[in-house]
Write a protein that holds these residues in place. Structure first.
Motif, short mmCIF file in Angstrom:
data_model
loop_
_atom_site.label_atom_id
_atom_site.label_comp_id
_atom_site.label_asym_id
_atom_site.label_seq_id
_atom_site.Cartn_x
_atom_site.Cartn_y
_atom_site.Cartn_z
N ARG A 2 -5.36 -9.36 -3.05
CA ARG A 2 -4.57 -10.51 -2.98
C ARG A 2 -3.72 -10.61 -4.35
O ARG A 2 -3.99 -10.18 -5.23
CB ARG A 2 -5.53 -11.75 -2.98
N ALA A 3 -2.45 -10.79 -4.18
CA ALA A 3 -1.45 -10.99 -5.01
C ALA A 3 -1.71 -11.97 -6.08
O ALA A 3 -2.22 -13.01 -5.76
CB ALA A 3 0.04 -11.03 -4.33
N SER A 38 9.06 -9.27 -5.24
CA SER A 38 7.86 -8.75 -5.26
C SER A 38 7.82 -7.59 -6.37
O SER A 38 9.21 -6.78 -6.27
CB SER A 38 7.45 -8.15 -4.04
N ASN A 286 -2.77 -11.90 0.89
CA ASN A 286 -1.31 -11.75 0.94
C ASN A 286 -0.52 -12.40 1.60
O ASN A 286 0.67 -12.42 1.97
CB ASN A 286 -0.68 -10.52 0.35
N THR A 307 3.38 -12.20 5.62
CA THR A 307 2.50 -11.30 4.86
C THR A 307 3.18 -10.47 3.79
O THR A 307 4.27 -9.65 4.14
CB THR A 307 1.59 -10.35 5.59
N MET A 308 2.85 -10.58 2.63
CA MET A 308 3.69 -10.07 1.49
C MET A 308 3.27 -8.50 1.51
O MET A 308 2.41 -8.11 2.11
CB MET A 308 3.21 -10.55 0.11
N LYS A 310 1.95 -4.86 0.79
CA LYS A 310 0.75 -4.75 0.41
C LYS A 310 0.30 -4.48 -0.90
O LYS A 310 -0.75 -4.39 -1.74
CB LYS A 310 -0.23 -3.68 1.43
N THR A 312 2.11 -5.41 -3.71
CA THR A 312 2.46 -6.57 -4.63
C THR A 312 1.55 -6.62 -5.68
O THR A 312 0.49 -6.92 -5.48
CB THR A 312 2.60 -7.77 -3.90
#
Length: 320
Positions: A2-3, A38, A286, A307-308, A310, A312
């Protein structure tokens, strides 16, 4: 993984009556708007992840671009790498501008489809870049540079078109954000008897109003300031989630609207229209869900969901 979150987040206007039209809600369209910035996470010796590479801009259509001139990993006051801290970056609410430090150590603001405004060498005092938080107004016309660390200094407010410093906000104020039109800066500060006050400054640094709001407002941050310079929006989460509106000038809670939100942790609250508040909700893996709330009816609409990247390490989402 998780970012981690990069946190980031009047006088005349105060005389105006609530409800006066100032601006229409902005639109986010395709490649013409930034969703978020990011920076990549790399695995370092010893097992600890760290930021690496250049900042990347992810657009609404999924396309990516790289900010090759932007500092990625923060430098200290002597110009040496901090290694485990990214350099600051900020994206405007409308997704049209991005603020950052260049690799030569200068503040800069880039406009999509336009040029880059590089600020003067002495725009900021010589401090570690990871002690600076950058914050752009919704339209990107104003930039606040918030300086923390052992030697906290006044927050500097700039005109991004010219790079000129407009004013300063006392360093003991916690900067919460710009008003929707960018003309005011909302801050908080400890008041008498262990309470928290909200203080509004013009973008040129004059104090416009200071009040001690009820707990339902100050205990449910982050708070956001409307373009009228007086209306605060905050979200009360729980069994009965509510949008609460508070008038700084009359010291009254003017509305409580029951709202139903998607799952997620509240990340940002912003006014994006005269009767519209936008929330960013951070979800697991994320994920980000962005919803718009009609402040007159309480209606909630999902504007975007993504979704950011992966890999990040940290990110900076558009503010609105």
């Amino acid at each position: 993984m998780r970012a981690k979150i990069l946190t980031v987040l009047v006088a005349a206007a105060l005389a105006a009556a609530p409800g006066v039209a100032y601006a229409e809600p902005h639109a986010h369209q395709g490649h013409d708007s930034i969703r978020y910035a990011s920076i990549k996470s790399c695995h370092a010796k010893g097992g600890e992840d760290r930021p690496c590479g250049d900042w990347r801009l992810v657009m609404h259509d999924g396309e990516q671009s790289v900010l090759h001139d932007a500092q990625g990993v923060a430098l200290d006051a002597k110009g040496k790498s901090v290694r485990y801290s990214p350099a600051p970056i900020a994206v405007s609410g409308n997704g049209q501008r991005v603020a950052y430090f260049t690799k030569t150590g200068r503040l800069a603001v880039r406009t999509l489809g336009g040029g880059v405004k590089v600020f003067a060498k002495d725009a900021l005092p010589r401090v570690a870049q990871n002690d600076v938080t950058l914050l752009l107004s919704d339209d990107g016309g104003r930039l606040a540079a918030i300086i923390s660390g052992e030697k906290a200094a006044s927050t500097r407010v700039f005109d991004t078109a010219t790079g000129a410093r407009l004013g300063t906000v006392p360093g003991d104020r916690s900067v919460l954000g710009f008003s929707f039109d960018g003309d005011e800066v909302l801050t908080s500060v400890g008041g008498d008897e262990s309470v928290t006050d909200l203080v509004v400054y013009s973008d040129t640094g004059e104090q416009a109003v200071r009040v001690t709001p009820p707990q339902v407002v100050v205990s449910n941050g982050p708070q956001a300031l409307s373009a009228d310079g007086r209306t605060i929006a905050s979200i009360v989460q729980g069994a009965k989630t509510q949008l609460v509106l508070y008038d700084l000038q009359t010291d009254e809670v003017t509305a409580r609207k029951k709202i139903k939100l998607p799952a997620g942790d509240l990340h940002m609250v912003d006014w994006t229209g005269d009767t519209q508040v936008t929330l960013h909700l951070l979800t697991g893996d994320n994920g980000m869900t962005i919803v718009q709330i009609d402040t007159e009816t309480g209606a909630v609409k999902v504007r975007d969901k993504y979704t950011m990247l992966k890999d990040t390490f940290v990110f900076a989402a558009c503010g609105g």
